[in-house]
Motif scaffolding. Sequence first.
Motif, PDB file in Angstrom:
ATOM      1  N   TRP A  24      18.184  77.174  38.482  1.00 21.22           N
ATOM      2  CA  TRP A  24      18.166  77.322  39.941  1.00 21.22           C
ATOM      3  C   TRP A  24      17.855  75.994  40.623  1.00 21.22           C
ATOM      4  O   TRP A  24      18.506  75.613  41.599  1.00 21.22           O
ATOM      5  CB  TRP A  24      17.123  78.368  40.326  1.00 21.22           C
ATOM      6  CG  TRP A  24      16.847  78.444  41.795  1.00 21.22           C
ATOM      7  CD1 TRP A  24      17.611  79.055  42.743  1.00 21.22           C
ATOM      8  CD2 TRP A  24      15.718  77.895  42.491  1.00 21.22           C
ATOM      9  NE1 TRP A  24      17.034  78.918  43.985  1.00 21.22           N
ATOM     10  CE2 TRP A  24      15.867  78.211  43.858  1.00 21.22           C
ATOM     11  CE3 TRP A  24      14.597  77.179  42.093  1.00 21.22           C
ATOM     12  CZ2 TRP A  24      14.944  77.830  44.807  1.00 21.22           C
ATOM     13  CZ3 TRP A  24      13.673  76.789  43.037  1.00 21.22           C
ATOM     14  CH2 TRP A  24      13.846  77.116  44.376  1.00 21.22           C
ATOM     15  N   GLU A  28      20.440  74.041  43.071  1.00 23.86           N
ATOM     16  CA  GLU A  28      20.076  73.879  44.472  1.00 23.86           C
ATOM     17  C   GLU A  28      19.882  72.419  44.868  1.00 23.86           C
ATOM     18  O   GLU A  28      20.288  72.005  45.960  1.00 23.86           O
ATOM     19  CB  GLU A  28      18.787  74.663  44.767  1.00 23.86           C
ATOM     20  CG  GLU A  28      18.943  76.178  44.679  1.00 23.86           C
ATOM     21  CD  GLU A  28      19.780  76.737  45.806  1.00 23.86           C
ATOM     22  OE1 GLU A  28      19.807  76.123  46.900  1.00 23.86           O
ATOM     23  OE2 GLU A  28      20.412  77.794  45.608  1.00 23.86           O
ATOM     24  N   ARG A  29      19.290  71.624  43.988  1.00 23.49           N
ATOM     25  CA  ARG A  29      18.939  70.253  44.361  1.00 23.49           C
ATOM     26  C   ARG A  29      19.954  69.228  43.849  1.00 23.49           C
ATOM     27  O   ARG A  29      20.330  68.315  44.573  1.00 23.49           O
ATOM     28  CB  ARG A  29      17.539  69.913  43.830  1.00 23.49           C
ATOM     29  CG  ARG A  29      16.447  70.792  44.458  1.00 23.49           C
ATOM     30  CD  ARG A  29      15.073  70.369  44.000  1.00 23.49           C
ATOM     31  NE  ARG A  29      14.025  71.213  44.579  1.00 23.49           N
ATOM     32  CZ  ARG A  29      13.509  71.043  45.798  1.00 23.49           C
ATOM     33  NH1 ARG A  29      13.931  70.043  46.539  1.00 23.49           N
ATOM     34  NH2 ARG A  29      12.564  71.845  46.248  1.00 23.49           N
ATOM     35  N   ARG A 118      18.339  80.484  49.116  1.00 26.96           N
ATOM     36  CA  ARG A 118      17.691  79.874  47.948  1.00 26.96           C
ATOM     37  C   ARG A 118      16.787  80.868  47.239  1.00 26.96           C
ATOM     38  O   ARG A 118      16.806  80.975  46.010  1.00 26.96           O
ATOM     39  CB  ARG A 118      16.894  78.643  48.387  1.00 26.96           C
ATOM     40  CG  ARG A 118      17.763  77.520  48.963  1.00 26.96           C
ATOM     41  CD  ARG A 118      16.929  76.301  49.296  1.00 26.96           C
ATOM     42  NE  ARG A 118      16.315  75.734  48.116  1.00 26.96           N
ATOM     43  CZ  ARG A 118      15.454  74.732  48.132  1.00 26.96           C
ATOM     44  NH1 ARG A 118      15.088  74.209  49.300  1.00 26.96           N
ATOM     45  NH2 ARG A 118      14.953  74.257  47.020  1.00 26.96           N
ATOM     46  N   HIS A 121      18.949  83.515  45.555  1.00 25.03           N
ATOM     47  CA  HIS A 121      19.610  82.954  44.378  1.00 25.03           C
ATOM     48  C   HIS A 121      18.650  82.910  43.194  1.00 25.03           C
ATOM     49  O   HIS A 121      19.013  83.273  42.058  1.00 25.03           O
ATOM     50  CB  HIS A 121      20.118  81.548  44.701  1.00 25.03           C
ATOM     51  CG  HIS A 121      20.999  80.980  43.635  1.00 25.03           C
ATOM     52  ND1 HIS A 121      21.291  79.633  43.547  1.00 25.03           N
ATOM     53  CD2 HIS A 121      21.662  81.568  42.612  1.00 25.03           C
ATOM     54  CE1 HIS A 121      22.085  79.428  42.511  1.00 25.03           C
ATOM     55  NE2 HIS A 121      22.322  80.584  41.932  1.00 25.03           N
TER      56      HIS A 121
END
Length: 224
Positions: A24, A28-29, A118, A121
């Motif tokens: 994750w 995301e990053r 986020r 997810h």
Amino acid sequence: GYLLGIDPLAGAFWFTLGIATLIWGLVERAKEHIDTLIGAFWAGGMAIGILCLSLTPGYTPDLFSYLFGNILLVTPEHLMMTGILGACIILLFFFLYPVLQALAFDPEYAAISNLPTRGLHLLVLILIAVSVVVLIQVVGIILVIALLTLPAAITRPFSKTLKDMMIGATVMSMLLTTGGIALSWVFDIPSGSTIIILGVALYLLESGGTAVIRGVTKRSAKRV
């Protein structure tokens, strides 16, 4: 789990939660593709598992039940965990279905709409991770991804909406597991591999039938 002397399923639970959180974070990053990450961590996890087993002293007689599954070793606690997980998933999609649908098909629109993309997810990845641990006892670590993907792949051509596909995949999972267990009992063969072979056979049958129907339709259209 074997190396540390704890319950292997408990080790799998915390390990998969950690991996799900790491995936994750990278998605995301770092904006990495999730399919690539899952493949990389799957291969790396299996390699680490083999390494840990080679370092574990003594013999591990029930190892094959975790690799290939054994429905006869499912405990009441395992069934309770399965029931709780199923209830959590049903409640999640009952209350958050529109949001999860937007997250799955158009995450950018969901983010612009100020939806908690986020957090959702991460929640979905955690539920998938826990589902993997639950399915280990049924079909084993090696075959668990097949049981997560085959039912959806079989029902996809017959589904018009995401909801239809979810319901169809759930019913297909029930049919595959029940039919596979029945066949394994009749022919005295491992249940996990029988479930997956049945799923692959149905998938190939559905794919072949769909291809034939498309070919006939194209020929008819050309003649017209």
